[in-house]
Design a protein around this motif. Sequence first.
Motif, PDB file in Angstrom:
ATOM      1  N   UNK A  13       0.870  -1.166  -0.016  1.00 50.33           N
ATOM      2  CA  UNK A  13       0.049   0.004  -0.080  1.00 50.33           C
ATOM      3  C   UNK A  13       0.969   1.251   0.065  1.00 50.33           C
ATOM      4  N   UNK A  14       1.930   1.155   0.704  1.00 52.09           N
ATOM      5  CA  UNK A  14       3.052   2.401   0.799  1.00 52.09           C
ATOM      6  C   UNK A  14       3.534   2.576  -0.157  1.00 52.09           C
ATOM      7  N   UNK A  15       4.036   1.609  -0.887  1.00 56.75           N
ATOM      8  CA  UNK A  15       4.831   1.676  -2.273  1.00 56.75           C
ATOM      9  C   UNK A  15       3.866   2.123  -3.363  1.00 56.75           C
ATOM     10  N   UNK A  16       2.550   1.630  -3.268  1.00 51.44           N
ATOM     11  CA  UNK A  16       1.553   2.219  -4.447  1.00 51.44           C
ATOM     12  C   UNK A  16       1.358   3.643  -4.192  1.00 51.44           C
ATOM     13  N   UNK A  19       5.498   5.664  -1.293  1.00 51.79           N
ATOM     14  CA  UNK A  19       6.196   6.020   0.017  1.00 51.79           C
ATOM     15  C   UNK A  19       7.025   4.709   0.324  1.00 51.79           C
ATOM     16  N   UNK A  20       8.329   4.913   1.126  1.00 55.98           N
ATOM     17  CA  UNK A  20       9.005   3.881   1.388  1.00 55.98           C
ATOM     18  C   UNK A  20       9.367   3.904   2.868  1.00 55.98           C
ATOM     19  N   UNK A  21       8.749   2.906   3.650  1.00 54.13           N
ATOM     20  CA  UNK A  21       9.089   2.948   5.322  1.00 54.13           C
ATOM     21  C   UNK A  21      10.800   2.630   5.436  1.00 54.13           C
ATOM     22  N   UNK A  22      11.075   3.242   6.658  1.00 55.61           N
ATOM     23  CA  UNK A  22      12.243   2.895   7.082  1.00 55.61           C
ATOM     24  C   UNK A  22      12.433   1.319   7.538  1.00 55.61           C
ATOM     25  N   UNK A  54       8.608   5.097  11.111  1.00 54.44           N
ATOM     26  CA  UNK A  54       8.332   4.683   9.807  1.00 54.44           C
ATOM     27  C   UNK A  54       8.747   3.138   9.522  1.00 54.44           C
ATOM     28  N   UNK A  55       7.379   2.335   9.440  1.00 61.66           N
ATOM     29  CA  UNK A  55       7.487   1.082   9.199  1.00 61.66           C
ATOM     30  C   UNK A  55       6.202   0.382   8.420  1.00 61.66           C
ATOM     31  N   UNK A  56       6.383  -0.802   7.988  1.00 63.11           N
ATOM     32  CA  UNK A  56       5.393  -1.455   7.336  1.00 63.11           C
ATOM     33  C   UNK A  56       5.561  -3.056   7.586  1.00 63.11           C
ATOM     34  N   UNK A  90      14.139  -7.345  -2.214  1.00 65.65           N
ATOM     35  CA  UNK A  90      14.684  -6.727  -3.139  1.00 65.65           C
ATOM     36  C   UNK A  90      13.660  -5.836  -3.757  1.00 65.65           C
ATOM     37  N   UNK A  91      12.474  -6.274  -4.203  1.00 64.23           N
ATOM     38  CA  UNK A  91      11.429  -5.609  -4.830  1.00 64.23           C
ATOM     39  C   UNK A  91      11.136  -4.463  -4.134  1.00 64.23           C
ATOM     40  N   UNK A  92      10.990  -4.462  -2.510  1.00 66.66           N
ATOM     41  CA  UNK A  92      10.643  -3.205  -1.856  1.00 66.66           C
ATOM     42  C   UNK A  92      11.883  -2.479  -1.121  1.00 66.66           C
ATOM     43  N   UNK A  93      12.899  -2.864  -1.479  1.00 69.11           N
ATOM     44  CA  UNK A  93      14.465  -2.072  -1.227  1.00 69.11           C
ATOM     45  C   UNK A  93      14.263  -2.088   0.120  1.00 69.11           C
TER      46      UNK A  93
END
Length: 264
Positions: A13-16, A19-22, A54-56, A90-93
């Motif tokens: 959801x964040x990536x869509x 946004x990128x959580x820590x 900042x997390x997911x 890797x996909x979500x870095x």
Amino acid sequence: MEKVKVDIPVMADLFSRGEKPEYLFWVGCAGAFDDRYKKVAIAFAKILTHLNISYAVLGKEESCTGDPARRAGNEMLYQMQALQNIEIFRMYDVHKIITICPHCFNIFKNEYPDLGGNYEVINYLQFLDKQISEGKLFVPEHAMNMKSVTYHDPCYLGRANGIYDEPRKILKHLSGNVLEMDRNRSFALCCGAGGGQMFKEAEKGNKEVFIERTEDALKTEASIIATACPFCMTMLTDGIKYKNREEDVKNFDIAELIAQALNL
């Protein structure tokens, strides 16, 4: 004070939304499926939200780490699961992973690098101790009203990774009345579930390991047995029931004790 409700962010959801959580909060199989340990996962998520971290989580994309498969001798299944997880990371870095299960922590930290999975892996007790020490997480001192507590060292935190001080510092802050078992730290007795034992019948012997370890804990006469591992929680909870001590001795995870102290 009203209990805090928390919406747990999901990585996809964040990536869509760009946004990128820590941090990736790795929930683990127990945190996702075991009714008792779900409470621990929720307690830690509430603490992360309280801290505005900042997390997911991965949600439905999270799979098993492969640790039980490897411990049971199924190396092929382990590598299949590990490589699948590494590809998702890797996909979500993903670079930083927080775990609430010592088995997940150990395999991410010490075994995934062999397959190319290199991350900063943080056990939640290390994270919580750091937040309290730096004054970012204010937990009232002796919030447990000096209730006596004893701590069981999980094998995969203690002997495998040397994490002994952080849980004790947190508990001494919360209680001020921490009682050590005779066998503690590097000499602590296993709960009886590690190394894949959780998923098989007990072997022949005079006494099951979880009963012996429960007796170690009860000998301290502490009113709370603090744990930091889903396997340990299951075994010691069973031990307390076996000894008919459910009324006067409780088993809580350290994250639950902090969440209770903060009324989250």
